[in-house]
Design an enzyme around this catalytic site. Structure first.
Site, PDB file in Angstrom:
ATOM      1  N   ASP A 150      -2.457   0.985   7.535  1.00 18.63           N
ATOM      2  CA  ASP A 150      -1.587   0.969   6.258  1.00 18.63           C
ATOM      3  C   ASP A 150      -1.243  -0.444   5.922  1.00 18.63           C
ATOM      4  O   ASP A 150      -1.201  -1.057   4.964  1.00 18.63           O
ATOM      5  CB  ASP A 150      -0.450   1.769   6.176  1.00 18.63           C
ATOM      6  CG  ASP A 150      -0.402   3.359   6.254  1.00 18.63           C
ATOM      7  OD1 ASP A 150      -1.518   3.747   5.388  1.00 18.63           O
ATOM      8  OD2 ASP A 150      -0.317   3.975   7.104  1.00 18.63           O
ATOM      9  N   GLU A 179      -1.252  -1.275  -4.561  1.00 13.75           N
ATOM     10  CA  GLU A 179      -2.665  -0.676  -4.854  1.00 13.75           C
ATOM     11  C   GLU A 179      -2.076   0.475  -5.989  1.00 13.75           C
ATOM     12  O   GLU A 179      -1.188   1.194  -5.880  1.00 13.75           O
ATOM     13  CB  GLU A 179      -2.847   0.175  -3.696  1.00 13.75           C
ATOM     14  CG  GLU A 179      -4.399   0.559  -3.769  1.00 13.75           C
ATOM     15  CD  GLU A 179      -4.914   0.949  -2.187  1.00 13.75           C
ATOM     16  OE1 GLU A 179      -5.110   2.334  -2.356  1.00 13.75           O
ATOM     17  OE2 GLU A 179      -5.152   0.191  -1.754  1.00 13.75           O
ATOM     18  N   ASP A 187       0.779  -1.100   0.054  1.00 13.64           N
ATOM     19  CA  ASP A 187      -0.005   0.093   0.033  1.00 13.64           C
ATOM     20  C   ASP A 187       1.016   1.082  -0.060  1.00 13.64           C
ATOM     21  O   ASP A 187       1.461   1.503   0.865  1.00 13.64           O
ATOM     22  CB  ASP A 187      -0.952   0.169   1.290  1.00 13.64           C
ATOM     23  CG  ASP A 187      -1.959   1.059   1.366  1.00 13.64           C
ATOM     24  OD1 ASP A 187      -2.401   1.802   0.265  1.00 13.64           O
ATOM     25  OD2 ASP A 187      -1.927   1.663   2.564  1.00 13.64           O
TER      26      ASP A 187
END
Length: 179
Positions: free
Chosen positions: A139, A67, A7
């Protein structure tokens, strides 16, 4: 198969490592790479590059997923996030890993069942799916969610490959099924 999820973020980049064995997923590790709130951009990108490289060297994943950047209201923030993402991808491809990309909506859909899930819902479902003793940080949970999304996507590809000989040539490219 060991899957690394990322991420990306300029201040905090989350990582999550899971193992997929058949239909079962097992938690291996998760955490964050912090660059701090201040400082020049190049040294912060270097921290992300080296941090992701260290995670890869430590856990030796077979593949990775990251992502995709969403378009933010502030174009400058979007550009900075894209650079952080680029540093992470560079570390992954530098280690000869295949890298899949998923949008936040795809990740939320795979983990929670709805693309409009809130961060606490993602944290809760990641914790449940991986049988964690507590909630991971947001996160790290997002990164684990990316890895889970990729694990589910791999199942779909395998299933499609059993349907007909023509389907066996299918693969993922830029998060799309192609032949």
């Amino acid at each position: 198969m060991i899957i690394l999820g990322i991420d990306p973020g300029l201040r905090t980049t989350g990582f999550g490592v899971i193992e997929k064995h058949g239909a079962k997923l097992r938690y291996i590790a998760s955490g964050t790479i912090k660059t701090g709130l201040e400082g020049a951009l190049p040294p912060r990108l270097k921290i992300i590059l080296h941090g992701v490289s260290e995670v890869v060297a430590t856990y030796r994943p077979h593949c990775a997923a990251i992502e995709k950047v969403f378009v933010n209201v502030n174009p400058q923030s979007t550009l900075l996030l894209g650079q952080a993402r680029g540093a992470a991808i560079t570390a992954l491809v530098g280690a000869d890993l295949d890298v899949a990309e998923y949008t936040a909506v795809q990740v939320k859909q795979a983990v929670v069942g709805t693309g409009k899930a809130a961060k606490p819902q993602v944290q809760d479902m990641v914790s449940r799916l991986l049988k964690l003793p507590g909630l991971p940080g947001s996160d790290a949970a997002d990164a684990l969610g990316v890895a889970i999304c990729h694990a589910h996507g791999m199942d779909t590809l395998a299933l499609l490959g059993t349907l007909s000989p023509d389907m066996q040539a299918l693969r993922m490219k830029n998060s799309r099924l192609v032949s």
